[in-house]
Design a protein around this motif. Structure first.
Motif, mmCIF file in Angstrom:
data_model
loop_
_atom_site.group_PDB
_atom_site.id
_atom_site.type_symbol
_atom_site.label_atom_id
_atom_site.label_comp_id
_atom_site.label_asym_id
_atom_site.label_seq_id
_atom_site.Cartn_x
_atom_site.Cartn_y
_atom_site.Cartn_z
ATOM 1 N N TYR A 159 32.802 22.360 -61.575
ATOM 2 C CA TYR A 159 32.616 22.336 -60.128
ATOM 3 C C TYR A 159 32.305 23.760 -59.669
ATOM 4 C CZ TYR A 159 35.562 18.421 -61.313
ATOM 5 O OH TYR A 159 36.083 17.332 -61.920
ATOM 6 N N PRO A 160 31.694 23.880 -58.502
ATOM 7 C CA PRO A 160 31.498 25.225 -57.976
ATOM 8 C C PRO A 160 32.844 25.933 -57.917
ATOM 9 C CG PRO A 160 30.454 23.588 -56.565
ATOM 10 C CD PRO A 160 31.188 22.841 -57.610
ATOM 11 N N GLU A 161 32.951 27.089 -58.511
ATOM 12 C CA GLU A 161 34.216 27.830 -58.565
ATOM 13 C C GLU A 161 35.283 27.098 -59.360
ATOM 14 O OE1 GLU A 161 34.721 30.849 -56.334
ATOM 15 O OE2 GLU A 161 32.558 30.697 -56.494
ATOM 16 N N GLY A 162 34.897 25.988 -59.996
ATOM 17 C CA GLY A 162 35.864 25.258 -60.804
ATOM 18 C C GLY A 162 36.798 24.373 -60.019
ATOM 19 N N VAL A 163 36.573 24.191 -58.739
ATOM 20 C CA VAL A 163 37.485 23.403 -57.909
ATOM 21 C C VAL A 163 36.683 22.425 -57.064
ATOM 22 C CG1 VAL A 163 39.359 23.502 -56.236
ATOM 23 C CG2 VAL A 163 38.857 25.476 -57.675
ATOM 24 N N MET A 164 37.186 21.229 -56.884
ATOM 25 C CA MET A 164 36.593 20.361 -55.890
ATOM 26 C C MET A 164 37.685 19.529 -55.223
ATOM 27 S SD MET A 164 33.319 17.954 -55.940
ATOM 28 C CE MET A 164 33.962 16.540 -56.729
ATOM 29 N N THR A 165 37.650 19.502 -53.937
ATOM 30 C CA THR A 165 38.644 18.758 -53.166
ATOM 31 C C THR A 165 37.922 17.658 -52.393
ATOM 32 O OG1 THR A 165 39.780 20.825 -52.894
ATOM 33 C CG2 THR A 165 40.499 18.993 -51.508
ATOM 34 N N ASP A 168 29.125 13.311 -67.089
ATOM 35 C CA ASP A 168 30.211 14.286 -67.144
ATOM 36 C C ASP A 168 29.666 15.647 -67.511
ATOM 37 O OD1 ASP A 168 33.119 12.432 -68.227
ATOM 38 O OD2 ASP A 168 32.372 13.027 -66.263
ATOM 39 N N GLY A 169 29.864 16.555 -66.646
ATOM 40 C CA GLY A 169 29.426 17.908 -66.952
ATOM 41 C C GLY A 169 27.948 18.125 -66.699
ATOM 42 N N LEU A 170 27.192 17.026 -66.621
ATOM 43 C CA LEU A 170 25.777 17.214 -66.353
ATOM 44 C C LEU A 170 25.464 16.943 -64.885
ATOM 45 C CD1 LEU A 170 24.107 15.732 -69.495
ATOM 46 C CD2 LEU A 170 23.874 18.037 -68.614
ATOM 47 N N CYS A 171 25.860 15.748 -64.447
ATOM 48 C CA CYS A 171 25.562 15.412 -63.066
ATOM 49 C C CYS A 171 26.670 15.885 -62.141
ATOM 50 C CB CYS A 171 25.408 13.918 -62.910
ATOM 51 S SG CYS A 171 23.902 13.386 -63.665
ATOM 52 N N MET A 172 27.845 15.984 -62.693
ATOM 53 C CA MET A 172 28.947 16.397 -61.840
ATOM 54 C C MET A 172 28.655 17.686 -61.072
ATOM 55 S SD MET A 172 31.473 14.283 -62.089
ATOM 56 C CE MET A 172 33.109 14.228 -62.730
ATOM 57 N N LEU A 191 44.067 12.178 -51.382
ATOM 58 C CA LEU A 191 43.439 13.492 -51.498
ATOM 59 C C LEU A 191 43.352 13.809 -52.976
ATOM 60 C CD1 LEU A 191 42.511 16.295 -50.506
ATOM 61 C CD2 LEU A 191 44.913 16.942 -50.441
ATOM 62 N N VAL A 192 42.134 14.065 -53.429
ATOM 63 C CA VAL A 192 41.967 14.365 -54.841
ATOM 64 C C VAL A 192 41.470 15.789 -54.984
ATOM 65 C CG1 VAL A 192 40.750 13.788 -56.948
ATOM 66 C CG2 VAL A 192 41.487 11.975 -55.419
ATOM 67 N N GLU A 193 42.219 16.584 -55.740
ATOM 68 C CA GLU A 193 41.769 17.942 -56.039
ATOM 69 C C GLU A 193 41.479 18.001 -57.526
ATOM 70 O OE1 GLU A 193 44.693 20.805 -54.189
ATOM 71 O OE2 GLU A 193 45.318 18.857 -53.435
ATOM 72 N N GLU A 194 40.233 18.302 -57.844
ATOM 73 C CA GLU A 194 39.868 18.331 -59.259
ATOM 74 C C GLU A 194 39.606 19.767 -59.674
ATOM 75 O OE1 GLU A 194 37.399 14.362 -60.167
ATOM 76 O OE2 GLU A 194 37.011 15.323 -58.246
ATOM 77 N N TYR A 195 40.095 20.115 -60.836
ATOM 78 C CA TYR A 195 39.895 21.464 -61.357
ATOM 79 C C TYR A 195 39.279 21.369 -62.746
ATOM 80 C CZ TYR A 195 43.371 22.480 -57.804
ATOM 81 O OH TYR A 195 44.044 22.568 -56.634
ATOM 82 N N ALA A 196 38.450 22.337 -63.062
ATOM 83 C CA ALA A 196 37.962 22.390 -64.429
ATOM 84 C C ALA A 196 39.101 22.854 -65.315
ATOM 85 C CB ALA A 196 36.798 23.371 -64.523
ATOM 86 N N TRP A 247 25.024 25.675 -59.171
ATOM 87 C CA TRP A 247 25.946 26.360 -60.076
ATOM 88 C C TRP A 247 26.226 27.789 -59.660
ATOM 89 C CZ3 TRP A 247 22.947 22.849 -63.248
ATOM 90 C CH2 TRP A 247 23.751 21.885 -63.849
ATOM 91 N N GLY A 248 25.135 28.414 -59.332
ATOM 92 C CA GLY A 248 25.246 29.860 -59.158
ATOM 93 C C GLY A 248 25.805 30.266 -57.821
ATOM 94 N N CYS A 249 25.242 29.712 -56.781
ATOM 95 C CA CYS A 249 25.534 30.276 -55.471
ATOM 96 C C CYS A 249 26.529 29.432 -54.697
ATOM 97 C CB CYS A 249 24.252 30.429 -54.656
ATOM 98 S SG CYS A 249 22.881 30.983 -55.661
ATOM 99 N N GLY A 250 27.638 29.098 -55.329
ATOM 100 C CA GLY A 250 28.665 28.376 -54.592
ATOM 101 C C GLY A 250 28.322 26.917 -54.397
ATOM 102 N N GLY A 251 27.285 26.436 -55.002
ATOM 103 C CA GLY A 251 26.998 25.021 -55.021
ATOM 104 C C GLY A 251 26.592 24.440 -53.699
ATOM 105 N N ALA A 252 25.445 24.812 -53.172
ATOM 106 C CA ALA A 252 24.932 24.169 -51.976
ATOM 107 C C ALA A 252 23.616 23.504 -52.319
ATOM 108 C CB ALA A 252 24.713 25.201 -50.869
#
Lengths: 735, 543
Positions: free
Chosen positions: A292-298, A12-16, A305-310, A42-47
């Motif tokens: 998550y990148p930008e705090g959002v992951m869908t 949690d928070g590390l590998c996510m 459909l799961v939308e996760e937000y920080a 983390w930095g560049c939009g998570g790629a």
């Protein structure tokens, strides 16, 4: 299972954050630069590519003490492209809790035989057959449906099957305790057993210690191959030697420790490795908190459909939004679940059911009204029942549940001292008051039914079970509890006299009451008793009605409060949360600013008004002529110089005095050295010590005074210039 | 009015009581009803007989359910005739001329008691007032401080007033009270502070300690006795009372002088000791067996009771909630509603009387059918239950009888062992005695104890006494055995009899209840219709 939870906690928070957005399949080898994928993630939009994120995850796991390896091999299309729609979502649908009934110990010996069944066996058999038939049909339908679903869920044909290469992570059992060798998919963070159909072959594995090439055939699936890396016939390693802790070296007993260490080192030395070139990984706290990148992951999971937000990304505190669909193509939604965190109104979950159109809100403990569940119709909340469930332990009135409709209200209570547990209220329909009644802004109560549990302390004939206040009919019906083994219970009816006759003292006659006594031969109730009971019931009726009104108010208030809470959601922020605790941050800034100001002010105030005495001599004039200014300046500087000089002289004098004193003392000692007492000698040495220290201090002070004097003088000159200038300017202006 | 007349002593009589009851009864509408109905004296809960110059407590036995009695400000000299007022919770005898506390033993429920302003000198005769909470004995003549200690036994006593007694004049009396009555919360209606208690304990420390020690000893002794009695009662229910002690063995020799005398013979003591040991072991076995069997029986009874209760409850539930009673009540309400409806129609002249009668008839039929149905259903259920109960009772009877028989038989086995023991003991003693006698007659050296001389005088005498001793022992053993089996059988008979009786009683009660209920329902219905029933004349004229 135990392992899984540990792992999830660890990740949690590390590998996510390793979960990526712009996932590109495959991967080409390039020099590993550990910080890069992390930075990108983390930095560049998570790629990131599978290779990079596998390396990153593996490093993290090794850092956490797991025996982890990066695996290079082949995987199915869904994995390499990170298609999750054939995977069950990590949020399983809520299942209805089955009530496990506690069957008491059976003792067969004296259990009474059930009465004989007199129904026709043949008819029963026919009925049973009919039922069986329907059941069989249902089962068949269910089977068909299942088959259809399975068909639908099958992955489409992939012409590159078995050729898509992929990188993932393997954890072996030798590090931190886990039960068996497990794969971890870095793009999802999910653990998978080695037999998982997702992976079809392994070429090689590696970590910071060595590189192993798989010598086994993977045709039978990865579940059947051996993961014992020690076995050289199955896993060929690239660097010579095995990792240190795999080996049992026999130490030469003749060597001492240093020699052993050196020998070991030389034995291990096969290759001079370059210095690590990866820069130190640094992730800012705020980025880490984003999860998550930008705090959002869908993510599209199977029918979900799961939308996760920080936390704190959504203004209303939503952290997960789960939409469940009926069909595989996700076109017909059945249910939406929103999970919330940090809500000030303790809202935890909202479930919207498309079939019933009902919204259910779940709350955590800590609400002032002790509500834990609130169900209402989304479109027509007025005409459909609204159910509010309370935590009865947190309420002083033991209220557990309210169900309210337009013409109906049910209340359930638990664990009350007066054994009251249920109330039902019937209202008149709005706009249709019963004849002879006029409607006010309140709903008009037609009937109230209240139920009580049995109170064992008083006989059944005096223990009211149900009381019904038929308010419109002006009647009161009481039903008492059933006595032991009785099939009838006592009842009592009262007819209230007309309103005009209801004074302080109601006239009572035997006509207004009737009743049945279950106890045969019991003394009939006296008129006086009945009258007192009647009076009591009249009071109780009033109490009940006011209580109902209170509950109505509470419901209205609650609904209004909910509306407000929904419209203006507020979030709780922990005191230690640096990013979100806005008040705290502002407070900190404010404090810092204040401190800064205070400091500056102190510096300003520190300046002594050197000029004041000289100016006051002249009567504090508004302005000064250049000449008098020069004069004052002169005087002032002279005085200052004198002061500095005096101070130097003073220190010098002191220094000399104490030097003399010390000399005298030493002389006295050298003369009387042989005769003085031991105590005096000790005292002498102490004194001498102190004196030397004192003299040293004087020396230092003198030195400092000398060094600083010129600086101070200059400072005073600057100060005087600055102070006198406006006065002189003012004089010239006057001129 | 004549002042002498005012002060004239009175006696309590019916008229006075009735007058007081009426004066002190409920007011307003309730009072009116009470007057019409005349609440009987035996139901009056409280009464005040104050300032009446009453000389003697009397005639209060009629007020059997009295809970509160005020007899203050009278001329009473002796507490008497209160024995019947067992429900009394509050008794006020203040401002009288009582000199001795007595005759209160029956008033076990008494919580508040006031003797303010009397002439009492000693606190006594209140041992049974265990619930006493508030006690006022101010302005009396209690001189001895020791009287306070009498109040230590009342663990519920919270409030005490002893003001203006000779003993309470001393300065630290309050502290004395605080120290010696630790349960007390208020003295003279003022809270006792912890500080006062501590101070009191300091001042009267040694005396308090002594008192506590002696009380502790007393309590232990009392508990010991209580325990023995309770044990005996418990063992009696397993029919083996006192078999775990020497009781039975001691009783063998209690009235057997010859037997005791024979023990004086050399070596006889050895036989006796051995006999005693074995005898006691067997007794103990009987005892343990009895306890074990008792446990088995209780388990059996518990099981049975639970099953019976379950069956009855489920039957009750079925008759009431699941099918019958509730449904009936609903349907009844419906029929009544319809009847009222058509009655209203008739009153408004919307239907003719003939139509009304027709409709009524239909409803009457409907209601009759309802009544019949519910009757049938309830009776069926009851019959089923009765049959079930009968059967289960029989099963229970069989197994409990078996258990009791088993117990008796096993005990009999032990008793026959005891008898064997007795026989062998008798033989041993007989041999020994004969040998002793022979030796004694042959040589002069052996001194025959004086007390043995009559027995040892000749052979017949010895034989006789031996036989007597043996017979006595046998009789006692037989008697004990008979008591055991007799008691067990009696218990069994009682149990089974009661079982049957209770079941029959239950069944009759239920049937009576059902019929009573239906009668009431019918009456209610008839009452409803009575007003509108066709009058006989009318019917006649219509004919």
């Amino acid at each position: 299972m135990q392992w899984k939870t540990t792992f999830r906690r660890g990740t949690d928070g590390l590998c996510m954050p390793v979960r990526v957005r712009g996932w590109r399949g495959g991967g080409q080898s390039r020099a590993i630069e550990l910080a890069a994928p992390l930075k990108r993630a983390w930095g560049c939009g998570g790629a990131g590519q599978s290779h990079e994120i596998a390396c990153a995850l593996c490093s993290l796991l090794i850092g956490l003490g797991y025996d982890a390896y990066v695996v290079f091999g082949y995987a199915v299309r869904d994995v390499t492209l990170r298609i999750m729609s054939r995977v069950d979502s990590p949020y399983p649908p809520d299942e209805e809790k089955d009530q496990v009934r506690d069957e008491g110990e059976d003792n067969k010996k004296y259990t009474v035989r059930p009465p004989r069944d007199l129904r026709s066996k043949f008819l029963l058999m026919m009925e049973q057959k009919e039922i069986d038939k329907i059941k069989a049909e249902e089962e068949r339908q269910a089977e068909l449906e299942k088959q259809r679903e399975e068909e639908e869920e099958k992955p489409p044909f992939d012409e590159l099957e078995g050729m898509r290469f992929h990188f993932w992570v393997m954890i072996r059992t030798e590090g931190r305790a886990i039960d068996e060798v497990t794969f971890v998919e870095p793009s999802t963070g999910m653990p998978h057993p080695v037999s998982s159909p997702m992976y079809s072959g392994i070429e090689s594995v590696w970590n910071h210690l060595n590189y192993w090439i798989n010598m086994q055939d993977c045709k039978e699936g990865l579940g059947s191959i051996d993961y014992n890396l020690h076995d050289v016939t199955k896993w060929e390693h690239l660097l010579i030697g095995e990792p240190l802790h795999w080996r049992q070296t026999v130490e030469n007993l003749q060597m001492d420790d240093d020699e052993i260490a050196l020998a070991k080192l030389m034995e291990e030395k096969h290759l001079d490795m370059p210095m690590p070139w990866s820069t130190k990984i640094y992730i800012t706290h705020s980025v880490l908190k984003q999860k998550y990148p930008e705090g959002v992951m869908t993510t599209w999971y199977k029918r979900t459909l799961v939308e996760e937000y920080a936390p704190y990304v959504q203004y209303d505190g939503m952290v997960v939004k789960i939409t469940r669909f009926k069909d595989f193509d996700c076109t017909i939604p059945t249910r939406v679940e929103d999970l919330y965190e940090n809500r000030q109104d303790k809202l935890r979950k909202i479930v919207f059911d498309y079939n019933t159109q009902y919204i259910t809100e779940y709350f955590g403990p800590g609400r002032e009204d002790a509500v834990i569940e609130h169900r209402y119709h989304s479109k027509e909340p007025e005409t459909n029942p609204r159910i509010i469930i309370f935590n009865s332990n947190a309420r002083h009135d033991g209220l557990e549940r309210i169900e309210v409709e337009r013409e109906h209200m049910l209340e359930n209570y638990v664990d009350r001292e007066d054994l009251f547990y249920f109330r039902e209220v019937n209202y008149a329909r709005k706009g249709y008051p019963p004849p002879g009644f006029t409607e006010s802004h309140r709903k008009l109560i037609i009937k109230v039914v209240e139920k009580f549990h049995r109170n064992k302390a008083i006989p059944a004939r005096d223990d009211v079970a149900t009381r019904e206040f038929a308010i419109v009919e002006r009647q009161i019906h009481l039903q008492y509890h059933f006595g032991e083994g009785k099939v009838t219970a006592s009842t009592r009816n009262f007819i209230k006299p007309a309103i005009a006759e209801m004074g302080d003292d109601v006239l009572f006659s035997p006509d207004v009451t009737s009743g049945y006594e279950a106890e045969i031969g019991a003394r009939p109730r006296r008129q006086l008793e009945l009258f007192l009971l009647f009076q009591k019931m009249l009071q109780e009726e009033e109490v009940s009605i006011s209580r109902i009104r209170e509950i109505e108010d509470q419901i209205t208030e609650f609904v209004a409060l909910r509306d407000h809470e929904t419209a203006f959601p507020k979030l709780d922020v922990s005191l230690f949360n640096i990013e979100q605790n806005e008040d705290y941050r502002l407070g900190m800034l404010e404090k810092e600013r204040e401190q800064q100001e205070h400091k500056e002010k102190e510096i300003e105030d520190a300046g002594v008004e050197y000029l004041a005495p000289y100016l006051s001599k002249l009567g504090n004039p508004e302005s000064l002529s250049p000449r008098s200014a020069a004069k004052i300046r002169e005087e002032c500087l002279n005085d200052f110089k004198q002061m500095l000089l005096n101070r130097a002289v003073d220190i010098q004098k002191q220094f000399e005095y104490w030097t003399q004193f010390l000399k005298d003392k030493q002389q006295w000692y050298s003369i009387n050295q042989d005769t003085i007492q031991e105590d005096d000698e000790i005292k002498y040495f102490q004194d001498v010590n102190e004196l030397t220290f004192l003299l040293q201090c004087y020396e230092i002070r003198l030195g400092r005074h000398r060094d600083l004097s010129s600086l101070r003088y200059e400072a005073v000159v600057r100060y005087l210039n600055a102070q006198l200038k406006p006065l002189v300017d003012a004089y010239q202006e006057e001129e | 009015m004549n002042p002498c007349k005012l002060k004239e002593p009175k006696v309590i009589n019916n008229a006075l009581l009735e007058k007081c009851v009426q004066e002190q009864g409920p007011k307003g509408e309730a009072g009116r009803l009470a007057q019409i109905e005349k609440v009987p004296l035996e139901e009056v809960p409280q009464i005040r007989l104050e300032f009446l110059n009453i000389l003697r407590i009397d005639h209060l036995w009629v007020l059997t359910s009295l809970t509160k009695l005020n007899l203050n400000n009278n001329l009473i000299e002796k507490i008497e005739n209160l024995e019947t007022l067992v429900h009394l919770v509050e008794l006020n005898l203040s401002f009288n001329k009582i000199s001795k506390i007595e005759n209160l033993d029956e008033l076990a429920n008494l919580e508040k008691l006031s003797f303010y302003d009397n002439e009492i000198e000693v606190l006594e005769n209140m041992d049974f007032l265990t619930k006493l909470t508030v006690f006022s004995i101010g302005r009396n003549k209690i001189a001895e401080l020791e009287n306070v200690l009498y109040l230590r036994q009342f663990s519920n006593l919270k409030c005490l007033n002893m003001v203006q007694n000779p003993c309470s004049e001393t300065e630290d009396f309050r502290l004395f009270i605080a120290a010696f009555l630790p349960h007390l919360v208020y003295y003279e209606y003022k809270l006792i502070y912890d500080m006062e208690r501590e101070l009191g304990q300091e001042i009267f420390g040694s005396k308090l300690r002594q008192l506590l020690e002696s009380e502790e000893r007393e309590r232990e002794a009392r508990m010991q006795i209580d325990k023995e009695i309770a044990d005996a009662a418990l063992h009696a229910s397993s029919f083996v009372e006192y078999l775990n002690t020497h009781h039975l063995f001691d009783s063998l020799f209690l009235n057997d002088d010859d037997g005791k005398h024979l023990l004086l013979i050399e070596d006889a003591k050895d036989f006796y000791d051995e006999y005693e040991e074995q005898f006691l072991a067997l007794c103990m076995q009987i005892f343990e067996n009895g306890q074990e069997q008792y446990r088995l029986r209780t388990d059996e009874i518990d099981q049975f009771m639970k099953c019976v209760e379950d069956a009855q409850t489920s039957n009750q539930q079925e008759s009431i909630f699941q099918k019958h009673m509730e449904v009936f009540i609903e349907q009844k309400a419906e029929v009544f509603y319809k009847i009222k409806g058509i009655q209203k129609l008739l009153n408004n002249n919307e239907i003719t009387y003939e139509e009304f009668i027709d409709k009524c008839d239909v409803l009457v039929l409907e209601y009759d059918k309802l009544l019949h149905d519910i009757w049938k259903a309830l009776m069926k259920l009851e019959l089923e239950l009765y049959e079930q109960m009968e059967e289960v009772n029989q099963t229970f009877e069989q197994s409990i009888t078996e258990l009791v028989n088993q117990f008796i038989e096993s005990s009999q086995g032990y008793f026959s062992q005891i008898r064997d023991l007795e026989v062998s003991y008798a033989e041993n003693i007989g041999d020994l005695a004969l040998k002793f006698q022979t030796n004694a007659t042959l040589s002069e050296e052996i001194v025959v104890p004086e007390i043995l001389k009559p027995i040892m005088s000749d052979k017949d005498a010895l034989h006789n006494s031996l036989a007597t001793s043996h017979d006595v022992h046998m009789q006692i053993i037989d008697a004990r055995e008979d008591t055991l089996s007799g008691n067990a059988r009696d218990w069994l008979e009682d149990l089974i009899d009661n079982l049957m009786k209770n079941e029959v009683k239950r069944n009759r009660g239920k049937i009576l209840e059902i019929n009573h209920f239906l009668d009431i329902q019918r009456e209610e219905f008839d009452d409803l219709n009575a007003e509108y029933a066709p009058e006989p004349e009318e019917v006649a004229s219509a004919d």
